[in-house]
Design a protein around this motif. Sequence first.
Motif, PDB file in Angstrom:
ATOM      1  N   LYS A  52      46.211  24.937  33.981  1.00  0.00           N
ATOM      2  CA  LYS A  52      47.170  26.045  33.950  1.00  0.00           C
ATOM      3  C   LYS A  52      47.112  26.807  35.265  1.00  0.00           C
ATOM      4  N   ARG A  53      48.127  27.647  35.479  1.00  0.00           N
ATOM      5  CA  ARG A  53      48.189  28.462  36.695  1.00  0.00           C
ATOM      6  C   ARG A  53      47.200  29.617  36.628  1.00  0.00           C
ATOM      7  N   GLY A  54      46.625  29.917  37.787  1.00  0.00           N
ATOM      8  CA  GLY A  54      45.707  31.035  37.922  1.00  0.00           C
ATOM      9  C   GLY A  54      45.717  31.517  39.365  1.00  0.00           C
ATOM     10  N   GLU A  55      44.588  32.022  39.807  1.00  0.00           N
ATOM     11  CA  GLU A  55      44.464  32.546  41.164  1.00  0.00           C
ATOM     12  C   GLU A  55      44.689  31.445  42.200  1.00  0.00           C
ATOM     13  N   LEU A  56      45.398  31.783  43.267  1.00  0.00           N
ATOM     14  CA  LEU A  56      45.591  30.871  44.392  1.00  0.00           C
ATOM     15  C   LEU A  56      44.276  30.728  45.145  1.00  0.00           C
ATOM     16  N   ILE A  57      43.832  29.494  45.320  1.00  0.00           N
ATOM     17  CA  ILE A  57      42.617  29.192  46.076  1.00  0.00           C
ATOM     18  C   ILE A  57      43.008  28.297  47.246  1.00  0.00           C
ATOM     19  N   SER A  58      42.484  28.598  48.423  1.00  0.00           N
ATOM     20  CA  SER A  58      42.700  27.784  49.614  1.00  0.00           C
ATOM     21  C   SER A  58      41.352  27.384  50.182  1.00  0.00           C
ATOM     22  N   ASP A  59      41.203  26.097  50.492  1.00  0.00           N
ATOM     23  CA  ASP A  59      39.954  25.600  51.066  1.00  0.00           C
ATOM     24  C   ASP A  59      40.214  24.260  51.730  1.00  0.00           C
ATOM     25  N   SER A  60      39.594  24.025  52.836  1.00  0.00           N
ATOM     26  CA  SER A  60      39.666  22.744  53.557  1.00  0.00           C
ATOM     27  C   SER A  60      41.103  22.307  53.825  1.00  0.00           C
ATOM     28  N   GLY A  61      41.993  23.273  54.088  1.00  0.00           N
ATOM     29  CA  GLY A  61      43.383  22.954  54.403  1.00  0.00           C
ATOM     30  C   GLY A  61      44.276  22.735  53.190  1.00  0.00           C
ATOM     31  N   TYR A  62      43.765  22.905  51.987  1.00  0.00           N
ATOM     32  CA  TYR A  62      44.545  22.735  50.766  1.00  0.00           C
ATOM     33  C   TYR A  62      44.625  24.062  50.019  1.00  0.00           C
ATOM     34  N   SER A  63      45.700  24.230  49.241  1.00  0.00           N
ATOM     35  CA  SER A  63      45.862  25.426  48.407  1.00  0.00           C
ATOM     36  C   SER A  63      46.405  25.016  47.053  1.00  0.00           C
ATOM     37  N   SER A  64      45.982  25.751  46.009  1.00  0.00           N
ATOM     38  CA  SER A  64      46.489  25.480  44.665  1.00  0.00           C
ATOM     39  C   SER A  64      46.349  26.726  43.791  1.00  0.00           C
ATOM     40  N   ARG A  65      47.339  26.932  42.937  1.00  0.00           N
ATOM     41  CA  ARG A  65      47.286  27.958  41.894  1.00  0.00           C
ATOM     42  C   ARG A  65      46.889  27.332  40.550  1.00  0.00           C
ATOM     43  N   TRP A  66      46.720  26.022  40.515  1.00  0.00           N
ATOM     44  CA  TRP A  66      46.421  25.319  39.264  1.00  0.00           C
ATOM     45  C   TRP A  66      44.917  25.157  39.087  1.00  0.00           C
ATOM     46  N   TRP A  67      44.460  25.400  37.872  1.00  0.00           N
ATOM     47  CA  TRP A  67      43.057  25.276  37.488  1.00  0.00           C
ATOM     48  C   TRP A  67      42.962  24.309  36.322  1.00  0.00           C
ATOM     49  N   THR A  68      41.937  23.461  36.321  1.00  0.00           N
ATOM     50  CA  THR A  68      41.723  22.487  35.252  1.00  0.00           C
ATOM     51  C   THR A  68      40.528  22.898  34.407  1.00  0.00           C
ATOM     52  N   TYR A  69      40.724  22.842  33.073  1.00  0.00           N
ATOM     53  CA  TYR A  69      39.656  23.147  32.117  1.00  0.00           C
ATOM     54  C   TYR A  69      38.914  21.848  31.868  1.00  0.00           C
ATOM     55  N   LEU A  70      37.631  21.812  32.202  1.00  0.00           N
ATOM     56  CA  LEU A  70      36.885  20.550  32.149  1.00  0.00           C
ATOM     57  C   LEU A  70      35.453  20.769  31.686  1.00  0.00           C
ATOM     58  N   GLU A  71      34.796  19.651  31.412  1.00  0.00           N
ATOM     59  CA  GLU A  71      33.393  19.677  31.001  1.00  0.00           C
ATOM     60  C   GLU A  71      32.521  19.240  32.167  1.00  0.00           C
ATOM     61  N   SER A  72      31.565  20.083  32.537  1.00  0.00           N
ATOM     62  CA  SER A  72      30.647  19.741  33.625  1.00  0.00           C
ATOM     63  C   SER A  72      29.603  18.751  33.124  1.00  0.00           C
ATOM     64  N   PRO A  73      28.912  18.074  34.028  1.00  0.00           N
ATOM     65  CA  PRO A  73      27.837  17.170  33.604  1.00  0.00           C
ATOM     66  C   PRO A  73      26.751  17.881  32.789  1.00  0.00           C
ATOM     67  N   SER A  74      26.600  19.202  32.977  1.00  0.00           N
ATOM     68  CA  SER A  74      25.615  19.956  32.190  1.00  0.00           C
ATOM     69  C   SER A  74      26.167  20.382  30.827  1.00  0.00           C
ATOM     70  N   ARG A  75      27.339  19.875  30.475  1.00  0.00           N
ATOM     71  CA  ARG A  75      27.998  20.076  29.174  1.00  0.00           C
ATOM     72  C   ARG A  75      28.619  21.461  29.021  1.00  0.00           C
ATOM     73  N   HIS A  76      28.755  22.228  30.099  1.00  0.00           N
ATOM     74  CA  HIS A  76      29.451  23.505  30.064  1.00  0.00           C
ATOM     75  C   HIS A  76      30.937  23.271  30.309  1.00  0.00           C
ATOM     76  N   TRP A  77      31.767  23.889  29.492  1.00  0.00           N
ATOM     77  CA  TRP A  77      33.215  23.839  29.693  1.00  0.00           C
ATOM     78  C   TRP A  77      33.629  25.020  30.537  1.00  0.00           C
ATOM     79  N   GLY A  78      34.580  24.809  31.452  1.00  0.00           N
ATOM     80  CA  GLY A  78      35.076  25.899  32.277  1.00  0.00           C
ATOM     81  C   GLY A  78      36.189  25.424  33.195  1.00  0.00           C
ATOM     82  N   TRP A  79      36.600  26.311  34.084  1.00  0.00           N
ATOM     83  CA  TRP A  79      37.745  26.090  34.974  1.00  0.00           C
ATOM     84  C   TRP A  79      37.291  25.727  36.377  1.00  0.00           C
ATOM     85  N   VAL A  80      37.988  24.759  36.971  1.00  0.00           N
ATOM     86  CA  VAL A  80      37.805  24.394  38.373  1.00  0.00           C
ATOM     87  C   VAL A  80      39.190  24.371  39.002  1.00  0.00           C
ATOM     88  N   ASN A  81      39.327  24.994  40.171  1.00  0.00           N
ATOM     89  CA  ASN A  81      40.621  24.972  40.841  1.00  0.00           C
ATOM     90  C   ASN A  81      40.930  23.552  41.302  1.00  0.00           C
TER      91      ASN A  81
END
Length: 144
Positions: free
Chosen positions: A97-126
């Motif tokens: 879903k859309r969220g805060e605009l993040i810019s890094d390494s020449g790329y930008s995105s307002r989209w964040w993905t809800y995912l499961e980390s290898p440590s089994r924590h669910w959360g958002w990554v831009n």
Amino acid sequence: MTNPSPRMLRGLTTAFLVAAAALAGPATATATATATARPAAAAATDFTDVHVWATGVNVRNAASGAPFEQCKTFPSRQNCQVVATVSQTTVTAYCQKRGELISDSGYSSRWWTYLESPSRHWGWVNNVYITGDEHLAHVSDCPF
């Protein structure tokens, strides 16, 4: 008032269960409650793998109650605390879903993905840190 469609009911049920899972999740060292299980109402086909190409990427979520609702409504560095980090790995994604605009390494995105980390924590990554376009074609938009 018309009867809600099955799709609408599924979306509402999923949102409720994701919130309930976050409320029931264990506390981390910083007292942040996070979901440790996949959204219960989601079918196996609702998940897809995505590749995080960067190192030390923050996975963000929030404690239960109002902070969780703010994070879920608008993923951002301000609304969501770091609950885990991921580095150059493939993880399971549920939605984006859309969220805060993040810019890094020449790329930008307002989209964040809800995912499961290898440590089994669910959360958002831009999506800046996920291989693919700003809006990932193979990841569903969030029903909540």
